[in-house]
Design a protein around this motif. Structure first.
Motif, short mmCIF file in Angstrom:
data_model
loop_
_atom_site.label_atom_id
_atom_site.label_comp_id
_atom_site.label_asym_id
_atom_site.label_seq_id
_atom_site.Cartn_x
_atom_site.Cartn_y
_atom_site.Cartn_z
N ASP A 41 43.88 -91.42 103.75
CA ASP A 41 43.84 -92.81 104.13
C ASP A 41 43.35 -94.09 105.16
N SER A 42 43.19 -95.28 105.37
CA SER A 42 42.64 -95.67 106.27
C SER A 42 42.62 -95.26 107.66
N ILE A 43 43.73 -94.87 108.25
CA ILE A 43 44.58 -94.31 109.29
C ILE A 43 43.34 -92.57 109.41
N ALA A 45 40.55 -92.06 108.22
CA ALA A 45 39.10 -92.59 108.44
C ALA A 45 38.73 -93.22 109.89
N PRO B 173 37.06 -98.41 105.13
CA PRO B 173 38.10 -97.94 105.67
C PRO B 173 37.96 -97.79 107.06
N ARG B 212 49.92 -96.66 105.28
CA ARG B 212 50.58 -96.74 107.06
C ARG B 212 49.63 -97.70 108.20
#
Lengths: 96, 309
Positions: A41-43, A45, B173, B212
């Motif tokens: 997910d983006s975290i 990334a 992202p 998250r």
């Protein structure tokens, strides 16, 4: 035997993101890293970008519209790192 | 929690579930269906009138808001508070009107006292389009991420730029770093941030897997996470129930505030955003199960990783 850049990146992904149930060899070089495939997910990334910067000295810009392409798969990530470091295709990038 | 079934209650002297009650209900079924159809038609007309009134009045409201937002200000923080106050007042009026016309039952005043004061990250499921208006009606010090394409659009920019909302991460992202930083700034200024970690409206039952970002924001800003459970029964303006299909019964929108989670508490110190996310997701789904009376399904997991950090 020296590792290819793709292998180094797979190891980095597993270590930096603490993927304890994934082996580097199990990561498909061409498979998507985000949402599908590995399901990052983006975290992840953010953390991966930081880890790449620390290891290879390659920085990414949050305003770069090509970030989604660079981070699509291990293959595209390797191409991005090579382009930034000036390494030839197939050559092993020197850690920073 | 009682549920409206749309069926007539048992008449006086009859025991629910008895043969007499069942005969009465079966005998009333055709008229009951007619009543439900009539209710739905009336409600559909009411929704149409409300939507029409909204579109008629919104250009005026937009012009006033955009003008106020664009005027130079010596105190941007004060201007932002006033703009958020205008938004909150507008949504309180809207929900008062919806309540008065029996289109949607939600009382912001009842819920306002339950939302904690002080900076925190509110995390909620997202069953309807009314969730954000309800929350903003209940809390005038609430800010939220906006889809980047909308946030930066020419016509919408005046609504967001000076009032507090900030650009979300969108599809990039790495843009999440800016989003996290923007949220942390708002929290440091004493505001509260609401994020729907599903990233889209919830399915008819249960929730989608949680992202998250909200938990990473709370962890980095060192503020509590406040789980909210939003319910709307019968569902209206969900994924499968648009404006043109209002339910026959009065939709009741409710917000339950669960116990806050403090990332700085000793038992959670050092926890990753993944751990915090899993705890809150469990709390919200458990509460939804209690409300719905059956296990709340969670969509397919994005990955099979186990977080041990």
């Amino acid at each position: 035997m020296q590792q290819s850049l793709e292998e180094q990146l797979k190891l980095l992904i597993v270590d930096a993101l603490a993927l304890e149930d994934v082996e580097p060899g199990e990561i498909d070089t061409d498979a998507p890293l985000f949402v599908e495939g590995l399901g990052l997910d983006s975290i992840d990334a953010l953390e991966l970008a930081l880890a790449i910067q620390e290891k290879f000295g390659v920085a990414t810009s949050p305003d770069d519209e090509r970030n989604r392409e660079f981070f699509f798969s291990v293959k595209t990530l390797a191409e991005f790192v090579r382009a930034q470091t000036g390494a030839a295709p197939g050559a092993v990038a020197e850690p920073a | 929690m009682s549920r409206t079934s749309g069926r007539p209650a048992a008449t006086s002297g009859q025991t629910p579930g008895s043969a007499e009650t069942m005969n009465t209900e079966i005998a009333e079924a055709p008229s009951s269906r007619f009543v439900r159809m009539a209710r739905r038609s009336i409600r559909r007309l009411g929704v149409a009138l409300c939507v029409g009134a909204y579109f008629a009045a919104s250009p005026i409201g937009y012009a006033i808001f955009a003008l106020w937002s664009s005027l130079p200000s010596r105190d941007p923080a004060r201007r932002a508070r006033r703009l958020r106050g205008i938004v909150s007042t507008a949504f309180r009026s809207m929900h008062a009107f919806l309540r008065w016309t029996r289109l949607v039952d939600f009382d912001p005043a009842q819920h306002a006292a339950r939302i904690p004061s002080g900076p925190c990250v509110l995390v909620a499921n997202h069953p309807t389009l009314m969730d954000i208006s309800a929350l903003l009606a209940a809390d005038s010090n609430l800010v939220y991420p906006v889809k980047p394409s909308l946030f930066h659009s020419f016509w919408a920019r005046p609504l967001f730029r000076h009032a507090g909302p900030f650009a979300g991460a969108g599809q990039d992202p790495l843009r999440v770093a800016e989003m996290v930083e923007a949220a942390a700034e708002r929290l440091a200024a004493g505001q509260r941030v609401i994020i729907f970690p599903e990233g889209t409206r919830s399915p008819e039952r249960g929730v989608h897997p949680f992202g998250r970002v909200a938990f990473e924001i709370a962890r980095r800003a060192k503020v509590p996470i406040v789980p909210l459970v939003i319910t709307c029964r019968p569902r209206f303006l969900g994924k499968a129930s648009g404006f043109r299909r209002p339910p026959a019964e009065l939709p009741r929108l409710r917000i339950r505030v669960l116990a806050p989670l403090d990332p700085m508490a000793p038992e959670l110190a050092g926890s990753s955003s993944r751990t915090l996310r899993d705890i809150v997701a469990r709390q919200i789904t458990t509460e939804l199960e209690r409300f719905e009376g059956s296990p709340a399904p969670v969509g397919p997991a994005r990955s099979t990783r186990v977080d041990t950090r």
